[in-house]
Design an enzyme around this catalytic site. Structure first.
Site, PDB file in Angstrom:
ATOM      1  N   CYS A   1       0.828  -1.174   0.060  1.00  0.00           N
ATOM      2  CA  CYS A   1      -0.019   0.116  -0.110  1.00  0.00           C
ATOM      3  C   CYS A   1       0.906   1.263  -0.128  1.00  0.00           C
ATOM      4  O   CYS A   1       0.370   2.314  -0.352  1.00  0.00           O
ATOM      5  CB  CYS A   1      -0.979   0.282   1.356  1.00  0.00           C
ATOM      6  SG  CYS A   1      -2.167  -1.141   1.283  1.00  0.00           S
TER       7      CYS A   1
ATOM      8  N   CYS B   1      -3.836   7.621   6.128  1.00  0.00           N
ATOM      9  CA  CYS B   1      -2.351   7.713   7.211  1.00  0.00           C
ATOM     10  C   CYS B   1      -2.793   8.069   8.798  1.00  0.00           C
ATOM     11  O   CYS B   1      -1.864   7.556   9.329  1.00  0.00           O
ATOM     12  CB  CYS B   1      -1.586   8.971   6.410  1.00  0.00           C
ATOM     13  SG  CYS B   1      -1.056   8.681   4.891  1.00  0.00           S
TER      14      CYS B   1
END
Lengths: 141, 408
Positions: free
Chosen positions: A34, A103
């Site tokens: 990812c 994030c």
């Protein structure tokens, strides 16, 4: 895409980068596929997070959220640390672009994963305390 | 701090000379080219002059040039309208392209698949090349159009356009050949006649004209269908009052970009080769794309353990503007389809860096890039758990070795 000044400030001068060799809890989340991996190290004395450090492979937001999270938990009691939310991390950075929200989720999970490791090492089942440390919705896709 | 612009495949600045050519059409020569009075005719004269400049630059005739809003529109127009027309006229419903085209072509083809077309996406090899033989093998009696880029926007590889064009032309049941030449024009000599190109897309802002202007070349004899309905501009094919200033800029930009192209390409390629040879000395790195069949200004490398966006942000802090194929720059989780098409694993594709230079870059700038990038890579790797795992051989790190230079 626009990063806030606070994101750029954390990215440019990340706090608490590195490792703690004798850490009491270490958590790693995300995956290289990812494009983000966060590794969080905690030193815990008498229920207080006395030190924490991180290493992150990832974009600007991943580094900034890791850095901000370490600042938010350092010196705090475990009870406070375990309540850290990705939203609090986002707010501390004056927001994140929509495609970077995952994030902040990783930062929250990295902290929880490190706490989970701490409990496990001390013979305590972390599940009832921390609940499920889910996959990032984006990474799980 | 010196600012170094090294992202010329993304866009370029408008030069003073080109800006100067635009200005009259924004002020004194502001007329509508469709108007009959002298002010209108004067604007029309400017448009037709630019059309001739564009045609001359690629070996075409002025009436084969159709101004558009840019490369993406030209790609959409060429592929959609040719495919739809040939399906109506002769039942042809097959399209051939590659798996590493620009999204303006890929997404257009995907949209046509939803309309019932069959699309063959030819796979590029690990160097980012395809052969004319691959195209020939994919052709069927149902093939309406072949659309293959002249040069790739990320890794700069050059495809055998003239050979592919010849195959399409010699096909009994003639197949239309379109190429997206947005990255090639001004860097590589293009002659649409000798290179057997039927249709070609060009964008102005890659060659120092402003954004929002480009053209579609369509060979005489091909029935180009109307794309935007309305007024009679562009010989009734593309309605909308002409972007006269943009068109004037594009005409001059094409003239300048194709002038002394060989000398310019040699100068730029020298800087490119220095960048590639120095930056590929960084441990555990790889160069993406074939080294020989390559645009003179394209440099593309990957560094494992480094995420592309943080590399770019760090380069920006040193005054260097570049780009990456990492997921983070695209807003999705997957790294660039171009790097994945080469067979690169995600972990390596995420750590890519594209530096694209042109004749306005200097040797001094190249020196600075060569000095700064290795330091930035070291800094990022020092805080990267992926790099730590890689160096320690964890997570089956040896699976990446075949792509990368030694760790040292």
């Amino acid at each position: 895409m626009l990063y806030s000044e606070k994101v750029m400030e954390h990215f440019t001068n990340p706090r608490n980068v590195g490792e703690i060799p004798d850490a009491d809890g270490v958590g790693e989340v995300g995956n290289a596929k990812c494009g983000d991996i966060m590794k969080m190290y905690l030193k815990i004395d008498n229920g207080i997070v006395t030190d924490c450090k991180f290493k992150t492979f990832g974009c600007g937001a991943a580094i900034a959220t890791s850095s901000a999270a370490t600042e938010m938990i350092k010196g705090q009691p475990i009870e406070t640390v375990m309540k850290l939310t990705n939203k609090a991390v986002i707010d501390s950075l004056d927001g994140l672009p929509a495609q970077k929200l995952h994030c902040s989720v990783l930062a929250e999970q990295a902290v929880k994963a490190a706490l989970s490791d701490y409990y496990t090492k001390n013979g305590i089942d972390p599940a009832p305390i921390l609940g499920e440390i889910g996959e990032c919705a984006h990474c799980a896709q | 701090m010196k600012q170094i612009y090294a992202d010329n495949a993304a866009t370029t600045f408008v030069t003073d000379e080109i800006l100067g050519a635009m200005m009259p059409f924004l002020t004194g020569r502001f007329g509508n080219p469709s108007s009959i009075y002298r002010l209108g005719m004067d604007a029309l004269r400017g448009v037709e002059h630019a059309r001739k400049q564009c045609a001359d630059a690629i070996g075409a005739k002025p009436n084969e040039i159709y101004f558009t809003s840019g490369g993406s529109e030209a790609d959409n127009w060429a592929i959609k309208e040719t495919a739809r027309r040939l399906k109506n006229e002769s039942g042809k419903n097959h399209i051939i392209t590659t798996n590493f085209e620009h999204h303006a072509v890929l997404h257009t083809c995907q949209a046509l698949e939803r309309e019932g077309f069959d699309v063959t996406y030819l796979p590029v090899d690990e160097r980012g090349l395809i052969t004319a033989a691959q195209v020939e093998a994919a052709l069927t009696d149902k093939t309406a159009i072949v659309s293959i880029m002249y040069a790739n926007n990320e890794i700069g590889t050059l495809l055998p356009i003239a050979e592919i064009g010849e195959i399409c032309r010699n096909r009994n049941n003639k197949v239309i050949f379109h190429t997206d030449a947005v990255q090639a024009v001004g860097n590589i000599h293009i002659d649409v006649k000798s290179q057997n190109i039927d249709m070609m897309s060009v964008s102005g802002h890659k060659i120092h004209a402003p954004k929002g202007i480009g053209f579609l070349y369509c060979k005489n004899g091909i029935n180009l269908r109307n794309f935007i309905h309305g007024g009679g501009q562009e010989r009734g094919k593309r309605a909308g009052t002409e972007n006269t200033a943009g068109i004037a800029a594009l005409g001059l930009a094409m003239e300048i970009a194709t002038r002394d192209i060989q000398a310019k390409a040699e100068k730029v390629a020298k800087m490119r080769d220095r960048l590639i040879s120095e930056l590929s000395k960084i441990p555990a790195s790889c160069v993406n794309g074939d080294l020989k069949n390559r645009l003179p200004g394209n440099v593309n490398l990957s560094f494992i353990g480094v995420e592309g966006e943080s590399l770019l942000l760090n380069m920006d802090l040193k005054g260097i503007s570049a780009s990456s194929g990492s997921a983070c720059t695209s807003g999705s989780l997957d790294p660039s389809h171009v790097l994945l098409a080469l067979g690169l694993p995600h972990e390596i594709a995420h750590g890519s860096c594209r530096i694209t230079i042109n004749e306005y870059n200097t040797d001094e700038e190249i020196d600075i890039i060569i000095k700064e990038v290795p330091e930035i890579i070291s800094k990022i790797r020092s805080m990267s758990p992926l790099w730590e795992d890689f160096v320690n051989g964890k997570d089956n790190a040896q699976r990446f070795f075949k792509w990368l230079s030694p760790i040292k």
